[in-house]
Design an enzyme around this catalytic site. Sequence first.
Site, PDB file in Angstrom:
ATOM      1  N   GLU A  54     -18.420   4.530  -0.676  1.00 47.34           N
ATOM      2  CA  GLU A  54     -17.874   3.926  -1.565  1.00 47.34           C
ATOM      3  C   GLU A  54     -18.215   3.783  -2.909  1.00 47.34           C
ATOM      4  O   GLU A  54     -17.671   3.934  -3.940  1.00 47.34           O
ATOM      5  CB  GLU A  54     -17.287   2.470  -1.136  1.00 47.34           C
ATOM      6  CG  GLU A  54     -16.507   2.359   0.297  1.00 47.34           C
ATOM      7  CD  GLU A  54     -17.208   2.725   1.517  1.00 47.34           C
ATOM      8  OE1 GLU A  54     -18.611   2.800   1.306  1.00 47.34           O
ATOM      9  OE2 GLU A  54     -16.650   3.192   2.488  1.00 47.34           O
TER      10      GLU A  54
ATOM     11  N   SER B 168      -4.722   5.690   5.724  1.00 46.96           N
ATOM     12  CA  SER B 168      -4.557   4.179   5.623  1.00 46.96           C
ATOM     13  C   SER B 168      -3.945   3.683   4.137  1.00 46.96           C
ATOM     14  O   SER B 168      -3.338   2.756   3.993  1.00 46.96           O
ATOM     15  CB  SER B 168      -5.923   3.345   5.928  1.00 46.96           C
ATOM     16  OG  SER B 168      -5.946   3.678   7.500  1.00 46.96           O
TER      17      SER B 168
ATOM     18  N   ARG C  97       0.732  -1.335  -0.101  1.00 48.17           N
ATOM     19  CA  ARG C  97      -0.006   0.056   0.094  1.00 48.17           C
ATOM     20  C   ARG C  97       0.905   1.314  -0.010  1.00 48.17           C
ATOM     21  O   ARG C  97       0.414   2.404  -0.481  1.00 48.17           O
ATOM     22  CB  ARG C  97      -1.051   0.125   1.231  1.00 48.17           C
ATOM     23  CG  ARG C  97      -0.298  -0.083   2.530  1.00 48.17           C
ATOM     24  CD  ARG C  97      -1.205   0.428   3.542  1.00 48.17           C
ATOM     25  NE  ARG C  97      -0.954  -0.234   4.886  1.00 48.17           N
ATOM     26  CZ  ARG C  97      -1.025   0.472   6.082  1.00 48.17           C
ATOM     27  NH1 ARG C  97      -1.688   1.393   6.075  1.00 48.17           N
ATOM     28  NH2 ARG C  97      -0.438   0.015   7.245  1.00 48.17           N
TER      29      ARG C  97
HETATM   30  C1  LIG Z   1     -18.140   0.575   4.549  1.00 48.33           C
HETATM   31  C2  LIG Z   1     -17.181   1.107   5.324  1.00 48.33           C
HETATM   32  N1  LIG Z   1     -16.166   2.247   4.821  1.00 48.33           N
HETATM   33  C3  LIG Z   1     -15.104   2.537   5.570  1.00 48.33           C
HETATM   34  C4  LIG Z   1     -14.839   1.966   6.794  1.00 48.33           C
HETATM   35  C5  LIG Z   1     -13.505   2.484   7.592  1.00 48.33           C
HETATM   36  N2  LIG Z   1     -14.042   3.215   8.520  1.00 48.33           N
HETATM   37  C6  LIG Z   1     -13.982   2.698  10.077  1.00 48.33           C
HETATM   38  S1  LIG Z   1     -14.587   3.779  10.950  1.00 48.33           S
HETATM   39  C7  LIG Z   1     -14.461   4.799   9.791  1.00 48.33           C
HETATM   40  C8  LIG Z   1     -15.109   6.422  10.268  1.00 48.33           C
HETATM   41  C9  LIG Z   1     -16.447   6.384  11.109  1.00 48.33           C
HETATM   42  O1  LIG Z   1     -16.749   7.769  11.422  1.00 48.33           O
HETATM   43  P1  LIG Z   1     -17.901   7.920  12.126  1.00 48.33           P
HETATM   44  O2  LIG Z   1     -18.977   7.338  11.712  1.00 48.33           O
HETATM   45  O3  LIG Z   1     -18.217   9.287  12.405  1.00 48.33           O
HETATM   46  O4  LIG Z   1     -17.700   7.265  13.573  1.00 48.33           O
HETATM   47  P2  LIG Z   1     -17.238   7.812  15.107  1.00 48.33           P
HETATM   48  O5  LIG Z   1     -16.770   8.961  15.092  1.00 48.33           O
HETATM   49  O6  LIG Z   1     -18.209   7.488  15.899  1.00 48.33           O
HETATM   50  O7  LIG Z   1     -15.943   6.625  15.450  1.00 48.33           O
HETATM   51  C10 LIG Z   1     -14.289   4.401   8.455  1.00 48.33           C
HETATM   52  C11 LIG Z   1     -14.122   5.255   7.650  1.00 48.33           C
HETATM   53  C12 LIG Z   1     -15.864   1.257   7.322  1.00 48.33           C
HETATM   54  N3  LIG Z   1     -15.778   0.402   8.354  1.00 48.33           N
HETATM   55  N4  LIG Z   1     -16.926   0.895   6.745  1.00 48.33           N
END
Ligand SMILES: Cc1ncc(C[n+]2csc(CCOP(=O)(O)OP(=O)(O)O)c2C)c(N)n1
Lengths: 281, 313
Positions: free
Chosen positions: B56, B35, B8
């Site tokens: 996505e 990432s 990556r």
């Molecule tokens: C479909 C999908 N895309 C990307 C991710 C990677 N990902 C994990 S947590 C996150 C951010 C989430 O932010 P938020 O919904 O505001 O959660 P919080 O601040 O409550 O942790 C991402 C992009 C994922 N888990 N699922």
Amino acid sequence: MTDAAQVAAIEARAARMRYEIVEMIAEAGSGHPGGSLSAADIVASLYFGVMKHDPLRPDWEERDRFVLSKGHAGPVLYAALAEAGYFGHDNLKTLRKLGSILQGHPDSNKCAGIEVSTGSLGQGLAIANGMALALRMDANPARVFCLLGDGEMQEGEVWEAAMFAAHHKLDNVMAIVDHNGLQIDGACDSVMCLGGVAEKLDAFGWEVREVGGHDVEDLLKALTEPPMTEGVPVAVVAYTIKGKGVSFMEGDAGWHGKAPDAEQTTLALAQLAEALEGGAR
Amino acid sequence: MSEKRATREALGETLVELANEGVDVVAVDADLSGSTTTAKLAKAYPDRFFNVGIAEQNMIGTAAGLAVEGKVPFTGSFAVFATGRAYDQVRNTVCYSNLGVKLAPTHAGITVGPDGGSHQMLEDIALMRVLPGMRVLVPADYVAAKAAIRLAAVTPGPFYIRLGRAGVPVIYGDDYAFELGRARVLREGVHVTLAACGVMVEQALAAAEALALEGVNAEVLDVSTIKPFPAEQIAASARKTGAVVACEEHSVIGGLGSAVAEALGELAPVPLARVGVRDVFGTSGEPAELMAHFGLTADDIANAARELLKRKK
Ligand SMILES: Cc1ncc(C[n+]2csc(CCOP(=O)(O)OP(=O)(O)O)c2C)c(N)n1
Ligand SMILES: [Mg+2]
């Protein structure tokens, strides 16, 4: 219904959960502290003040259901389930390790008390809707609570599900948004502006309740009061602080998805222990 | 031990290089730019980076529009979301219109580690391989990943480049050039062919070392282009050695093992063993633990080869 003693008891639970969240993520060496800590008061209010459930009968038909749509916050759910007695606290040490019931993201096939596996964001509300539909068909009075992240609201499926719940008058489902203003790449409004989550949900036909997400008394009220209009689903938009309870994690997107090192853990646990003692006011 | 780097890491760095060289690259990511390393392009060329947020499907759609207008869009996110969540967008918009969208998601396979099965994509090669027009590349190291990204940037049409989270040894030198549809012979042998891709190339090389001590001379192929697939080359190696072990950090259904089986079945039927994840989801654990847990180590490959040699006529 919400008396001061109940509120204090839930605050104490939330304080213990925060301690365990940091402890288990530190032990695992990876995980998501920020969004687990921001949701601790919400999840504690649900499990210890709102939902009907029985840890000894995780399959009890009339239990209220919880769907952690923001699955990366598994530690907050694991802490609540352990607090409630679904499994022993010693399991928390096994988080994210090979063979554990506590997977990196919640796995309903491995752990009692988890209704459905989550981790791919954006899918929980649709699942909750489906559960709510089935409950209504079966004349089951149970309710479905779904916790979403604010960044997660960027997923299109969330809005497809929001439309669906209003159209099908699913007033047995409740969406709760942990509105901490942060996601991975930074502030939600800089990554992809959400432009008023409450207003948008309102426009989608939901009754919206805005509430301070760390105020247990207000949370209990918002999470329990029946909808003002029958057939209108309720969304609780809870304004929270990501990393709440650990000074150096609060409001810092950098703590979304990393474990504290040994020194940071000591400091964090000291702060959380202080809150624990102060919590029994 | 050679230097370890994750494939990556090649993404952001190569995109910056390409932009420096005047290639009209852009990146579209979905809240994972740190990432996936597309944040590097965002830093060097803020105008060439678009964050769609956690969306996505929109990431693929936006990239498609950029491609329609002649840009060279690379998309990020994790393999599980880029191929799974956005499959219809990849099929019906990118591939059906034959658009030059270069999917280069990271965190493929079990070496994602503790995040667990929801994040360990083991079906992406299968999903992407069946799409008409899609080219599927699985680089084995950082150098090959850079070369794959360069190749995709200058070759019209859709690409899927599978990148990983974990560090893997750098096995290629800077003179390496990616050849579409050609496997690379890393070790010549006569008794058994080990056809591997991605992180499994390291394991296959180690397995060949172990087998050599027993007098078994294994041929090791780095099959980094799953599509177009070097079927004739694999068949030629199989005719020489008489047995093939396919090695992949992916489901044994639909990936490299399947592609090898198809080629051998049509061109050179010989005994075949598939080393890969056996139709189960991943689970939480450390990458090395998981490689052992799912039977993807050099030992597992060597054992599969030993069993195969017994079946060889
Ligand atoms: C479909 C999908 N895309 C990307 C991710 C990677 N990902 C994990 S947590 C996150 C951010 C989430 O932010 P938020 O919904 O505001 O959660 P919080 O601040 O409550 O942790 C991402 C992009 C994922 N888990 N699922
Ligand atoms: Mg958030």
